[in-house]
Design a protein around this motif. Structure first.
Motif, PDB file in Angstrom:
ATOM      1  N   ALA A   1     -13.087 -39.720  -9.096  1.00 42.61           N
ATOM      2  CA  ALA A   1     -12.387 -40.605  -8.324  1.00 42.61           C
ATOM      3  C   ALA A   1     -11.411 -39.758  -7.580  1.00 42.61           C
ATOM      4  N   TYR A   2     -10.901 -40.309  -6.312  1.00 41.97           N
ATOM      5  CA  TYR A   2     -10.133 -39.467  -5.571  1.00 41.97           C
ATOM      6  C   TYR A   2      -9.410 -40.453  -4.301  1.00 41.97           C
ATOM      7  N   ARG A   3      -8.484 -40.015  -4.011  1.00 40.22           N
ATOM      8  CA  ARG A   3      -7.759 -40.421  -2.728  1.00 40.22           C
ATOM      9  C   ARG A   3      -7.810 -39.655  -1.684  1.00 40.22           C
ATOM     10  N   ILE A   4      -8.027 -40.081  -0.444  1.00 43.15           N
ATOM     11  CA  ILE A   4      -8.008 -39.439   0.723  1.00 43.15           C
ATOM     12  C   ILE A   4      -6.884 -39.875   1.743  1.00 43.15           C
ATOM     13  N   GLY A   5      -6.038 -39.053   2.105  1.00 43.55           N
ATOM     14  CA  GLY A   5      -5.167 -39.720   3.088  1.00 43.55           C
ATOM     15  C   GLY A   5      -3.738 -39.610   2.083  1.00 43.55           C
ATOM     16  N   HIS A   6      -2.703 -39.623   2.925  1.00 44.62           N
ATOM     17  CA  HIS A   6      -1.209 -39.458   2.240  1.00 44.62           C
ATOM     18  C   HIS A   6      -0.887 -41.135   1.665  1.00 44.62           C
ATOM     19  N   LEU A   7      -0.079 -41.167   0.666  1.00 43.84           N
ATOM     20  CA  LEU A   7       0.117 -42.481   0.074  1.00 43.84           C
ATOM     21  C   LEU A   7       1.247 -43.140   1.120  1.00 43.84           C
ATOM     22  N   ASP A   8       1.987 -42.573   1.779  1.00 44.01           N
ATOM     23  CA  ASP A   8       2.726 -43.011   2.919  1.00 44.01           C
ATOM     24  C   ASP A   8       2.324 -43.438   4.165  1.00 44.01           C
ATOM     25  N   SER A   9       0.738 -43.385   4.411  1.00 41.84           N
ATOM     26  CA  SER A   9       0.200 -43.505   5.380  1.00 41.84           C
ATOM     27  C   SER A   9      -1.147 -44.064   5.221  1.00 41.84           C
TER      28      SER A   9
END
Lengths: 309, 309
Positions: free
Chosen positions: B127-135
């Motif tokens: 699993a992964y996140r792409i993009g900043h948490l605040d955007s």
């Protein structure tokens, strides 16, 4: 290792001088702070102000007003309620409650809407959001009472996200010290002759309060790489200050994006790194505060790294 | 009037052809959909695919795979769990679970981390996140099984925020119709010869599914002014398509910002309005998907209006 650096903030100004907030004493303020699930770590005082460093951010108490900022998952609205209960609603001349957008808002114990509902049970006021929900945004509540802010009542907030480079590496490193951070940020030069009180958290994180006469500043650093956040708040008049505080901090911390919020403070981007202003908002409150919000990002295109979960 | 338009999405490909998903029948899929707190409104079928329009988004079922998207506060992870329980973990060749960042994530019944914990109890994956948490950012989970995606297995997602102008006004107005929206978006030209099934929600909001052979598209419109969101998803090969679908939709809907996510799909910004790419991210998965994420904003500086609460 996640920590929510973004702050909730309350400012209260008393309606008259029949009560002096500093005379309430530290135990009173310790109780208020405890309502927010924070505690007092240390304090410094001068002729005008008691500045408390908290386990989560800061509290400044003058005779006629106080400003309290708390980060993490603190419950500042409960502290607000407790204060109003203590002094009575009629003793409040002006109050504002502010909340920055969080990295992980779902981990907070309340939303701004929840806080608003609670606060409005006791005191009436206008509330608004500035900035889009899917980008940087800030919530504000302010009372409707017949209060007129002096034009010199200025507040400046610089909120920096995704810090990068040598200073960021130092702040995330094992060999940092409070003195090292003060030197890194050139604080003696930015805020000359301020009495300061600071604290280095384990394994990292840093807070500093400074006072000089009626002036104050406070800086809070959450350096964690995936959710870094550094905030400065001060009532120093930036346009008359000998050093360009914002430009210096932006230069040393090199944030990917930052917000500027000014109350009765002229917009000035001199010395900013090459940037885009992604959005801005102005608002004149009934109490005479001219509020400016701007959200900036560095001009360079950012190639993002996937974050493995 | 707030509605969370952003979707959660599951795609599952079976390990072999011993089971045919279409043969499970509509009651089976209605149960799966119900696990997410959604329901089937209508459906269309062709030789290859059953396309269900849901109360919250869409479900496409082929014999060997299905794709389900749900918006609002639906609990898609529960539907995923129910499906895996029904067919057995060993029947899964590949699964991916995706979640877009929400406007108001604190109103969701779970976070992506919660969903991940649940899904990983049954099936292993990265699993992964792409993009900043605040955007703008997107979460993805995909299974680790030895599956190799055909290079032609492409998916294209265009997610539009803050739509503006005549089309947006029409979509927020009282006199809209399903046919009017199809014409507004020129869908017959963008997706010629597709069989479509659409639904106009009260007081507004619109969903459409289209299928043609093995191809599908789906568009969901949440026009609410303060939190507007329009999504397109399709497996049409954009580089061989006679019409520039993205450019057309961006031109008619005029969003303030938009994200493009491509799986095995070349980046192409031809015909985009003048824009900034605020961040982008590429990722090659072990299964052979080349994932591209880009977050765009219109070039003009945006003067924001305070939102009174």
């Amino acid at each position: 290792m996640f920590f929510e650096g973004s702050e909730k903030k309350i400012e209260v100004i008393l309606a008259d001088s029949s009560q002096k907030l500093r005379s309430f004493g530290q135990p009173f303020w310790a109780d208020i702070v405890a309502c927010a699930n924070a505690e007092i770590l240390s304090s410094v005082s001068n002729e005008f102000c008691d500045a408390y460093l908290l386990s989560e951010s800061s509290l400044f108490v003058w005779d006629d007003r106080f400003v309290m900022l708390t980060c993490g998952t603190t419950t500042l609205a409960d502290a607000v309620m407790s204060f109003i209960e203590s002094v009575g609603e009629e003793a409040i001349g002006f109050a504002s409650y502010q909340r920055k957008n969080e990295y992980l808002s779902h981990l907070q114990s309340s939303s701004f809407q929840d806080d608003l509902k609670k606060i409005r049970q006791t005191i009436a006021g206008n509330a608004y959001r500035i900035g889009h929900l899917d980008s940087h945004h800030h919530y504000m509540f302010s009372t409707k009472k017949p209060f007129i802010a002096p034009a010199a009542d200025t507040t400046n907030e610089l909120l920096m996200y995704h810090i990068n480079g040598d200073a960021a590496d130092y702040l995330r490193g094992m060999n940092q010290s409070a003195q090292g951070i003060r030197e890194l940020l050139q604080l003696a030069e930015l805020f000359p002759d301020f009495i300061v009180d600071d604290f280095l958290f384990e394994p990292f994180g840093y807070s500093i309060n400074g006072i000089k006469g009626q002036e104050y500043f406070t800086i809070h650093i959450t350096p964690q790489e995936k959710s870094s956040y550094v905030s400065l708040e001060t009532n120093v008049n930036l346009s008359e200050h000998p050093v360009d505080i914002y430009a210096r901090l932006l230069s040393s911390l090199n944030p990917g994006s930052w917000d500027v919020i000014g109350f009765n403070s002229a917009k000035n981007t001199d010395g900013f790194p090459a940037h885009l202003c992604l959005g801005s908002c102005s608002l004149a409150t009934e109490q005479g505060y001219e509020v400016n919000f701007s959200h900036y990002q560095q001009l360079c295109h950012e190639v993002l790294i996937p974050e493995y979960l």
